[in-house]
Design an enzyme around this catalytic site. Structure first.
Site, mmCIF file in Angstrom:
data_model
loop_
_atom_site.group_PDB
_atom_site.id
_atom_site.type_symbol
_atom_site.label_atom_id
_atom_site.label_comp_id
_atom_site.label_asym_id
_atom_site.label_seq_id
_atom_site.Cartn_x
_atom_site.Cartn_y
_atom_site.Cartn_z
ATOM 1 N N GLU A 63 -26.736 -4.546 15.976
ATOM 2 C CA GLU A 63 -27.371 -4.314 14.652
ATOM 3 C C GLU A 63 -28.051 -5.310 14.123
ATOM 4 O OE1 GLU A 63 -25.582 -2.657 10.273
ATOM 5 O OE2 GLU A 63 -24.547 -2.406 12.048
ATOM 6 N N GLY A 83 -28.549 -1.296 7.922
ATOM 7 C CA GLY A 83 -28.087 -0.204 8.796
ATOM 8 C C GLY A 83 -27.149 0.808 8.224
ATOM 9 N N HIS A 90 -20.395 0.910 25.868
ATOM 10 C CA HIS A 90 -20.461 -0.373 26.778
ATOM 11 C C HIS A 90 -20.049 0.090 28.118
ATOM 12 C CE1 HIS A 90 -20.268 -2.387 22.745
ATOM 13 N NE2 HIS A 90 -19.241 -1.924 22.339
ATOM 14 N N VAL A 91 -20.700 -0.456 28.935
ATOM 15 C CA VAL A 91 -20.590 -0.236 30.518
ATOM 16 C C VAL A 91 -20.402 -1.346 31.369
ATOM 17 C CG1 VAL A 91 -22.308 1.930 30.102
ATOM 18 C CG2 VAL A 91 -23.180 -0.387 30.720
ATOM 19 N N HIS A 107 -38.063 5.970 16.106
ATOM 20 C CA HIS A 107 -38.580 6.830 15.085
ATOM 21 C C HIS A 107 -38.908 5.893 14.056
ATOM 22 C CE1 HIS A 107 -39.184 9.832 12.008
ATOM 23 N NE2 HIS A 107 -38.376 9.417 11.342
ATOM 24 N N GLY A 109 -39.668 6.634 10.320
ATOM 25 C CA GLY A 109 -40.029 7.180 9.156
ATOM 26 C C GLY A 109 -40.119 6.367 7.749
#
Length: 141
Positions: A63, A83, A90-91, A107, A109
């Site tokens: 963040e 935010g 999490h891997v 994106h 905008g």
């Protein structure tokens, strides 16, 4: 271009003083036309009780980098960036070294921005994938 990058990174790093980013030792290390990279050391300050990087610290890194990216890619004089949603998968566990978060715009905008943030370890192995939505709120002048 390198002077411009250094100026942007200096602004980003200077804005971290007396914040969570300073507490977590997050440092902004690279910036490009559509991305920002931040680094955070993995040590006891960001561990869970069993000695691995806490998922919440990874989300804080994601963040921080994504929000700072919105800040530098939008007109920060006119907008406050916040935010509004973050999701993380999490891997991989990390016990030491550094982790790197690269926020890339998906994106852009006028009001909301969507960021993909990949967190990797010092050997460029995927640790976490995050999605962050930010909002640009007009500043009241």
């Amino acid at each position: 271009m390198d002077d411009y990058k250094e100026k942007i990174l200096k602004v980003c790093n200077n804005s971290s003083k007396n914040t969570l980013m300073e507490t977590l030792q997050i440092e902004y290390t690279d910036v490009g036309a559509d991305y920002l990279v931040g680094k955070m050391p993995v040590n006891s300050k960001v561990y869970q009780p069993d000695g691995v990087l806490h998922g919440g610290a990874m989300v804080a890194l994601a963040e921080s980098v994504g929000s700072m990216a919105s800040y530098i890619f939008l007109d920060a004089q006119q907008f406050a960036i916040r935010g509004i949603e973050i999701a993380a998968n999490h891997v991989k566990s990390v016990r030491n070294g550094d982790v790197f978060a690269k926020a890339t715009i998906v994106h852009k905008g006028r009001t909301t921005q969507l960021w993909n943030i990949k967190i990797t370890d010092s050997e460029d192995r995927l640790v976490s994938v995050c999605k962050l939505t930010t909002i640009a709120l007009p500043k009241k002048i």
